[in-house]
Design an enzyme around this catalytic site. Structure first.
Site, PDB file in Angstrom:
ATOM      1  N   HIS A 267       0.853  -1.214  -0.050  1.00  0.00           N
ATOM      2  CA  HIS A 267       0.066   0.142   0.057  1.00  0.00           C
ATOM      3  C   HIS A 267       0.809   1.239  -0.031  1.00  0.00           C
ATOM      4  O   HIS A 267       0.558   2.215  -1.031  1.00  0.00           O
ATOM      5  CB  HIS A 267      -0.915   0.114   1.118  1.00  0.00           C
TER       6      HIS A 267
ATOM      7  N   HIS B  10       3.526   6.056  -2.235  1.00  0.00           N
ATOM      8  CA  HIS B  10       4.004   7.176  -1.667  1.00  0.00           C
ATOM      9  C   HIS B  10       5.674   7.357  -1.845  1.00  0.00           C
ATOM     10  O   HIS B  10       6.474   8.009  -1.263  1.00  0.00           O
ATOM     11  CB  HIS B  10       3.707   7.504  -0.147  1.00  0.00           C
TER      12      HIS B  10
ATOM     13  N   LYS C  24      -4.633   9.798  -9.136  1.00  0.00           N
ATOM     14  CA  LYS C  24      -4.274  10.111  -7.746  1.00  0.00           C
ATOM     15  C   LYS C  24      -4.383  11.798  -7.688  1.00  0.00           C
ATOM     16  O   LYS C  24      -3.297  12.603  -8.122  1.00  0.00           O
ATOM     17  CB  LYS C  24      -2.961   9.649  -7.417  1.00  0.00           C
TER      18      LYS C  24
END
Length: 431
Positions: free
Chosen positions: A310, A326, A373
């Protein structure tokens, strides 16, 4: 002579002699061949635009009106929609043979040996292989692995009283201990493009975010082992992950490699001093492996996600949104393959703080495999061991909001928990 004149007039009336018709047929042949688009033409030219329009679906990716990121367990808003491309279905790749767009510096031999990869969408850069000669060795049994030497840092990894009492001080110490952090414009270069608000649909970046990254970066042991993990996951949320024995070995080898670095050694000393973990370094390495790689349920499917997938790889939700994702290395590789369309940075909360090529905390917007995103934040150029140490420390010793200082950056490390697991963790530029 009269007969010749009559014959000439007839030829003109009929559109020319046979030789002219043959020449026209020869001239038309290459055009006919060019009209049959090759694969390279389809993914790079007007034909691609035509096919993409046919593939796009009516449903869209949702935008968040918040400056901070919306994760699966938060409230979401969907006031703005845009068409999206068909979701990418990843196939298992042989990373030994892949070619990525990694530099704008000309190299003719690389152009001739690109194994079929071609960047689509934004202006392409020079292509060459990312050095991965030793990646297959990371899949070998543990007794056949070769690791870097232990980093000698001496007393530097002993946490001070202030660092034990103040999370921000401890995080700043981690920043100082990140000996593998890259130097902007020396090890890599970025082009931030233009800024935008979160809800704006316009693409404010003419090119890619990354202009180039030095080949030497991919030879760093912790970087190389981190990169070898990125192709182990199906990014579609709800898809059950299948972890092979070789992939488990890659996980263990990655943790072993980063455990030889200063940030992880310091993390262990600090957590042990606070009584959060035991003094055994072997036990600590097993805890790290479990924390980041053990599978759990997300999107209603057991064994479909992990903290590592994730946070660092990213996931595509069934509602056509990108969550997580990220990490700058993952962004760079996906952008180089043409799977990411960088669309500009999000305006900072503070006026006048416009990011440039040396900024290492970025808030950006992009599409990944055609899915938006709307806002994402990442630390650029930091090492894998630093991010693992930083996020692990905030998870065990911090709260949901962790306002800290990292070098010149005021940051909030947002940390969401799923029971005793990391649900998500990422940096936000503090106001």
């Amino acid at each position: 002579m009269l007969e010749g004149l009559i014959k000439g007039l007839i030829d003109v009336a009929l559109g020319g002699n046979n030789n002219d018709r043959d020449r026209d047929r020869d001239d038309n042949q290459p055009r006919d061949e060019r009209s049959r688009s090759s694969w390279a033409e389809v993914v790079s030219g007007d034909q691609q635009d035509k096919e993409q329009k046919e593939e796009w679906q009516s449903e869209g990716s949702r935008f968040s009106n918040n400056k901070e990121e919306v994760e699966p367990w938060q409230d979401e808003s969907s006031n703005h929609r845009r068409p999206r491309k068909e979701q990418y279905r990843p196939q298992q790749q042989d990373y030994e043979s892949e070619t990525f767009n990694t530099s704008n510096r000309p190299n003719k031999s690389d152009e001739d040996n690109n194994d079929g990869w071609q960047t689509v969408g934004k202006p392409s850069r020079q292509t060459h292989k990312v050095p991965k000669d030793n990646w297959q060795s990371y899949k070998r049994p543990s007794d056949e692995q070769e690791y870097s030497n232990e980093v000698e840092v001496g007393a530097r990894i002993e946490p001070s009283h202030d660092e034990l009492a103040d999370l921000s001080r401890a995080c700043e110490k981690l920043w100082d201990l990140d000996l593998n952090r890259l130097v902007p414009t020396k090890d890599y270069e970025i082009d931030c493009g233009e800024g935008k608000k979160v809800y704006q649909k316009e693409d404010m970046a003419q090119g890619s975010l990354f202009t180039w990254v030095s080949d030497d970066v991919f030879r760093k042991p912790t970087y190389a082992r981190f990169l070898s993990l990125l192709d182990n996951y199906n990014p579609h949320q709800g898809s059950k992950e299948v972890v092979t024995s070789e992939e488990k070995q890659e996980q263990v080898s990655f943790i072993e490699e980063i455990s030889r670095t200063a940030p992880i050694k310091y993390l262990h000393k600090l957590l042990a001093s606070k009584g959060i973990t035991s003094g055994s370094y072997q036990d600590f390495k097993r805890i790290l492996t479990s924390l980041w790689f053990d599978l759990y349920s997300r999107g209603g499917t057991s064994g479909s996600s992990s903290a590592f997938e994730h946070v660092f790889v990213g996931e595509i939700k069934q509602t056509s949104e990108v969550s997580g994702f990220h990490n700058w290395l993952q962004f760079y590789l996906e952008e180089a393959k043409g799977r990411i369309d960088y669309q500009g940075y999000i305006f900072p909360r503070r006026r006048g703080e416009i990011p440039d090529s040396e900024t290492q905390l970025l808030t950006i917007q992009f599409e990944w495999n055609g899915v938006l995103k709307s806002v994402s934040s990442t630390l650029v150029g930091v090492s894998p061991e630093f991010e693992i140490a930083l996020y692990t420390l905030c998870f065990y010793a911090g709260e949901e909001d962790n306002h800290i200082q990292l070098g010149p950056y005021e940051v909030n490390i947002k940390c969401y928990r799923l029971g005793n697991r990391i649900g998500s963790v990422f940096p936000i530029a503090d106001s």
